[in-house]
Design a protein around this motif. Sequence first.
Motif, PDB file in Angstrom:
ATOM      1  N   VAL A 174       0.938  -1.049   0.013  1.00 49.22           N
ATOM      2  CA  VAL A 174       0.123  -0.069  -0.083  1.00 49.22           C
ATOM      3  C   VAL A 174       0.837   1.243  -0.141  1.00 49.22           C
ATOM      4  O   VAL A 174       1.916   1.236   0.737  1.00 49.22           O
ATOM      5  N   GLY A 175       0.682   2.280  -0.944  1.00 51.78           N
ATOM      6  CA  GLY A 175       1.562   3.365  -0.718  1.00 51.78           C
ATOM      7  C   GLY A 175       0.806   4.532  -1.395  1.00 51.78           C
ATOM      8  O   GLY A 175      -0.242   4.621  -1.736  1.00 51.78           O
ATOM      9  N   ASN A 176       1.270   5.736  -0.766  1.00 48.61           N
ATOM     10  CA  ASN A 176       0.908   7.120  -1.084  1.00 48.61           C
ATOM     11  C   ASN A 176       2.187   7.987  -1.624  1.00 48.61           C
ATOM     12  O   ASN A 176       3.143   7.686  -0.932  1.00 48.61           O
ATOM     13  N   ASP A 177       2.219   8.738  -2.386  1.00 49.19           N
ATOM     14  CA  ASP A 177       3.006   9.680  -2.973  1.00 49.19           C
ATOM     15  C   ASP A 177       4.396   8.784  -3.355  1.00 49.19           C
ATOM     16  O   ASP A 177       4.162   7.955  -4.287  1.00 49.19           O
ATOM     17  N   ILE A 194       3.882 -10.891  -4.358  1.00 49.84           N
ATOM     18  CA  ILE A 194       2.946  -9.670  -3.956  1.00 49.84           C
ATOM     19  C   ILE A 194       1.706 -10.042  -4.589  1.00 49.84           C
ATOM     20  O   ILE A 194       1.435 -10.074  -5.602  1.00 49.84           O
ATOM     21  N   VAL A 195       0.595  -9.973  -3.821  1.00 53.98           N
ATOM     22  CA  VAL A 195      -0.790 -10.491  -4.307  1.00 53.98           C
ATOM     23  C   VAL A 195      -1.275  -9.205  -4.771  1.00 53.98           C
ATOM     24  O   VAL A 195      -2.340  -9.185  -5.605  1.00 53.98           O
ATOM     25  N   GLY A 196      -1.073  -7.714  -4.417  1.00 50.04           N
ATOM     26  CA  GLY A 196      -1.592  -6.755  -5.005  1.00 50.04           C
ATOM     27  C   GLY A 196      -0.789  -5.410  -4.394  1.00 50.04           C
ATOM     28  O   GLY A 196      -0.524  -5.588  -3.436  1.00 50.04           O
ATOM     29  N   ALA A 197      -1.097  -4.384  -5.256  1.00 55.53           N
ATOM     30  CA  ALA A 197      -0.501  -3.162  -4.709  1.00 55.53           C
ATOM     31  C   ALA A 197      -1.683  -2.202  -4.961  1.00 55.53           C
ATOM     32  O   ALA A 197      -2.474  -1.940  -5.738  1.00 55.53           O
ATOM     33  N   HIS A 198      -1.866  -1.385  -4.013  1.00 62.44           N
ATOM     34  CA  HIS A 198      -3.013  -0.322  -3.569  1.00 62.44           C
ATOM     35  C   HIS A 198      -2.339   0.831  -3.429  1.00 62.44           C
ATOM     36  O   HIS A 198      -1.524   1.165  -2.631  1.00 62.44           O
ATOM     37  N   VAL A 199      -2.486   1.963  -4.213  1.00 66.53           N
ATOM     38  CA  VAL A 199      -1.821   3.163  -4.260  1.00 66.53           C
ATOM     39  C   VAL A 199      -3.051   4.494  -4.632  1.00 66.53           C
ATOM     40  O   VAL A 199      -4.097   3.954  -4.940  1.00 66.53           O
ATOM     41  N   THR A 200      -2.729   5.460  -4.075  1.00 70.88           N
ATOM     42  CA  THR A 200      -3.744   6.510  -4.204  1.00 70.88           C
ATOM     43  C   THR A 200      -3.452   7.561  -5.321  1.00 70.88           C
ATOM     44  O   THR A 200      -3.818   8.523  -5.321  1.00 70.88           O
ATOM     45  N   GLN A 201      -2.460   7.204  -6.100  1.00 76.03           N
ATOM     46  CA  GLN A 201      -1.894   8.044  -7.277  1.00 76.03           C
ATOM     47  C   GLN A 201      -1.542   7.164  -8.356  1.00 76.03           C
ATOM     48  O   GLN A 201      -0.992   6.397  -7.919  1.00 76.03           O
ATOM     49  N   ILE A 202      -1.842   7.579  -9.638  1.00 79.91           N
ATOM     50  CA  ILE A 202      -1.048   7.163 -10.729  1.00 79.91           C
ATOM     51  C   ILE A 202      -0.024   8.391 -11.395  1.00 79.91           C
ATOM     52  O   ILE A 202      -0.617   9.195 -12.005  1.00 79.91           O
ATOM     53  N   VAL A 317      -6.344   1.387  -7.421  1.00 83.55           N
ATOM     54  CA  VAL A 317      -6.395   3.063  -7.547  1.00 83.55           C
ATOM     55  C   VAL A 317      -7.386   3.565  -6.793  1.00 83.55           C
ATOM     56  O   VAL A 317      -8.374   3.445  -7.158  1.00 83.55           O
ATOM     57  N   ALA A 318      -7.058   4.473  -5.700  1.00 84.31           N
ATOM     58  CA  ALA A 318      -8.146   5.169  -4.956  1.00 84.31           C
ATOM     59  C   ALA A 318      -7.675   6.594  -5.087  1.00 84.31           C
ATOM     60  O   ALA A 318      -6.538   7.143  -4.607  1.00 84.31           O
TER      61      ALA A 318
END
Length: 376
Positions: A174-177, A194-202, A317-318
């Motif tokens: 999980v990541g931001n910036d 890694i089963v998945g990556a959740h991020v707040t920007q592209i 992507v959120a």
Amino acid sequence: MDVQPFRITIPQAALDDLHARLARVRWPDELPGVGWDYGVPSAYVRRLVDHWRSGYDWRTWESKLNAYPQFTTEIDGQTIHFLHVRSPEPDALPLILTHGWPGSIVEYLKVIEPLTNPRAYGGDPLDAFHLVIPSVPGFGFSGPTHAPGWNPARVANAWIELMHGLGYNRYGAVGNDWGTHISLHMAQVDPDHIVGAHVTQIFLVPSGDPAELADPTPDEIAALESLAWFRANMAAYDAFHSQQPQTIAFALTDSPVGLLAWFCQIYRDGEGLDDDFVLTNASIYWLTGTVASSARMYYENARMERFSEPTTTPVAVAMFRDDWRTFRRLADRTYTNIVQWSEYDTGGHYAAHQVPDLLIGDVRRFFRLVVGNAAS
């Protein structure tokens, strides 16, 4: 991997020096009535500095951080500091949560308890996670970097080694910036674990191919206008860090008010960030002497070789209202396995702090989806 317990204990002399510097600040001249047009307004910084001197209590926040198990280890010649909060649910999925600039591990304090122990909050114990929340090399309690080359790809490789060293061979990111860059790179280079990556920007811009922007929708036009505004009005720190991070570091390392004002390019007034959050992050950079090394991340990123293979790991992507905007056509150009796309009409760049319930819900939905798919 040699892991040592860690506890934050800032010497009182460092806090006394900070307060002495705040007491003798020289304020810059300012044009009347121009708001944010020329940069961060003096009134905003003055209010924060007044609170830093007379209302803010570092020891309170030091205690909040020390309430969670913390450790250090060494990876690739660099000290790595991290929180490691295990869930009471033994089968919880491990997650590594990565912050950005000018943030820190403080970004994630509000989500730790609900993510690790959903049962205590009336939630489903199947949504529980073990959490690893590291300080990026060159940031905060990981201390300054001492060699060139600490770009997002190198950090991603260090995080993979960290998770494997902790015994986690199947986990999520999980990541931001900067955490977005790092998490997506992890998803590209370690898809078997890694089963998945959740991020707040592209963080993508148009490639220049006219077909990419053919017949844009109203939402895509709005995203392009937002991107153009950001690049025209708020990208000064990015350009400076990418070209001459050491030059600005002299001023920011010598003046806590200068450091705070520089950070307030991002911590903008009126975007729902409480003063204590802003000042705790600023205090961490000041007290650990890491503003110079954190700025070097931009320089290293600008010279980093890009990973060109498509992403097969599932990505979520959120996007939150007051943050970097993009649209699906741009994102799919590089990340070909986006399985969850969410847009929210609230929150901003620090969603984990500003709207933690929304971020928690989005993270849970994504990992239910990908863990279920992995199981099937």
